[in-house]
Design a protein around this motif. Structure first.
Motif, mmCIF file in Angstrom:
data_model
loop_
_atom_site.group_PDB
_atom_site.id
_atom_site.type_symbol
_atom_site.label_atom_id
_atom_site.label_comp_id
_atom_site.label_asym_id
_atom_site.label_seq_id
_atom_site.Cartn_x
_atom_site.Cartn_y
_atom_site.Cartn_z
ATOM 1 N N CYS A 41 0.857 -1.185 0.000
ATOM 2 C CA CYS A 41 0.000 0.000 0.000
ATOM 3 C C CYS A 41 0.896 1.238 0.000
ATOM 4 O O CYS A 41 2.038 1.190 0.462
ATOM 5 N N HIS A 72 -0.924 -4.629 5.159
ATOM 6 C CA HIS A 72 -2.305 -4.904 5.585
ATOM 7 C C HIS A 72 -3.153 -5.495 4.460
ATOM 8 O O HIS A 72 -4.308 -5.810 4.663
ATOM 9 N N GLU A 73 -2.574 -5.637 3.268
ATOM 10 C CA GLU A 73 -3.361 -6.148 2.138
ATOM 11 C C GLU A 73 -3.036 -7.627 1.917
ATOM 12 O O GLU A 73 -2.626 -8.027 0.849
ATOM 13 N N GLU A 160 -8.827 -5.756 -0.289
ATOM 14 C CA GLU A 160 -8.710 -4.606 0.619
ATOM 15 C C GLU A 160 -8.691 -3.270 -0.126
ATOM 16 O O GLU A 160 -9.505 -2.389 0.158
HETATM 17 ZN ZN LIG Z 1 -4.104 -0.448 1.607
#
Ligand SMILES: [Zn+2]
Ligand SMILES: [Zn+2]
Length: 353
Positions: A41, A72-73, A160
């Motif tokens: 990200c 976080h993806e 996401e």
């Molecule tokens: Zn992201």
């Protein structure tokens, strides 16, 4: 002896280390996933480059709890279930929403968990170590979704970012008569063009300075694409709308110039949605909002209840994913992967352990 795994650990700006890290174990209510893939990200890149919203100006206002594992993806396969976890089984492929809400604050209690005041996004806290690793632990408060078995790794990783884009499009409350502008056609913006066009508005206009992204925008449903490096975008939009301007402008580029461009391009009573994240403060003529055009300014943060529809949309093919992942690397080649995010043809870059 605690088991070890390989992980990309963030210690300080420009100090990421691919090294051995303690493998997480599932305590009560928790799940451990074997990571199958994780997207990079813009936030991960900003963390690496010492972004001020992440590292703050001092220890007191620092958001990141280094050393911690970024990313976080991610998605992965269940390898361990803690006591009391009943809804999932070993072998299930899961994705967790990017935030680990506290479940107790005013926002969590009202259902607006994505605005949780604890604001723990995976990859920035030690108790929410992220997916740049062989294994990741899902806290008992995580919001978990099953990934259909037929999804490719690319599709699973895109859930996401697309969910964040869908929330921004929802914030705009698109009507059939609207001319909708999406500014910034990265993987999220391109997907927003797709999702906005599913609402069948009068016209969807995609904006980016890169020609390859404009091509993607067309493939994903933009009726018109405009390059601000080559034309006066606001002028073009007025000429397409009887001189009035667009109804909706969704800012997804994080470029300060896109803000003034949007305020210029919007019609009177238009709706401006801020989705992109800026590296610096933005200056604009605030009079345009009030005394000028009576604009509605709307924010958009994370993904807000959109995961299920994104998964459904990808499964049905209505939400397109082809070409949104432009590069794929092994986690051990993380430096190359991080650099690839800045390549001219980069959309979303992902890594696999
Ligand atoms: Zn992201
Ligand atoms: Zn909360």
């Amino acid at each position: 002896m605690a088991e070890k795994m390989k992980a990309l650990v963030s210690y300080a700006p420009y100090d990421n280390r691919y090294e051995e890290y303690q493998k997480p174990r599932a305590e009560k209510g928790e799940i451990v996933l074997k990571v199958k893939g994780c997207g990079i990200c813009a936030g991960d890149i900003k963390a690496y480059h010492g972004g001020i919203r992440i590292w703050g100006t001092s220890e007191e206002n620092r958001y990141i709890e280094a050393p911690c594992i970024g990313g976080h993806e991610f998605f992965g396969e269940v390898v361990e279930l803690g006591e009391g976890v009943e809804d999932y089984a070993v072998g299930d492929v899961l994705v967790a929403e990017q935030i680990v809400p506290c479940g107790e604050c005013k926002f969590c209690k009202s259902g607006a968990y994505w605005m949780c005041t604890r604001s723990a996004v995976f990859g920035f806290k030690q108790y929410a170590n992220g997916g740049f690793a062989e294994y990741v632990k899902l806290d008992k408060n995580c919001l978990i979704h099953k990934v259909p078995k037929e999804f490719t790794a690319e599709q699973a990783v895109l859930i996401e970012p697309i969910a964040c884009g869908m929330h921004a499009v929802e914030q705009a409350q698109i009507q059939h008569s609207d001319v909708v502008v999406i500014a910034g056609l990265g993987a999220i913006g391109t997907s927003m063009v797709n999702i906005a066009s599913l609402a069948l508005p009068k016209m969807v206009i995609g904006i980016d300075v890169k020609e390859n992204r404009l091509e993607m925008g067309k493939k994903f449903g933009a009726d018109v694409v405009l390059n601000p490096a080559k034309c006066d975008v606001a002028e073009e939009i007025r000429s397409l709308t009887d001189g009035l301007g667009c109804d909706v402008y969704i800012e997804a580029s994080g470029s300060p110039r896109s803000v003034t461009q949007g305020m210029d391009a919007l019609r009177n009573l238009g709706r401006y949605v801020q989705m992109g994240v800026f590296a610096q403060e933005v200056t604009a003529d605030w009079n345009t909002i009030g005394d000028g055009k009576e604009l509605t300014i709307i924010g958009s943060h994370l993904s807000a209840l959109t995961y299920d529809s994104v998964i459904q949309g990808i499964a049905s093919g209505k939400i397109k994913t082809e070409g949104l992942i432009s590069h794929k690397f092994k986690l051990s080649d993380w430096e190359e992967a991080f650099k690839a995010t800045e390549l001219p043809d980069a959309m979303k870059v992902m890594m696999e352990p």
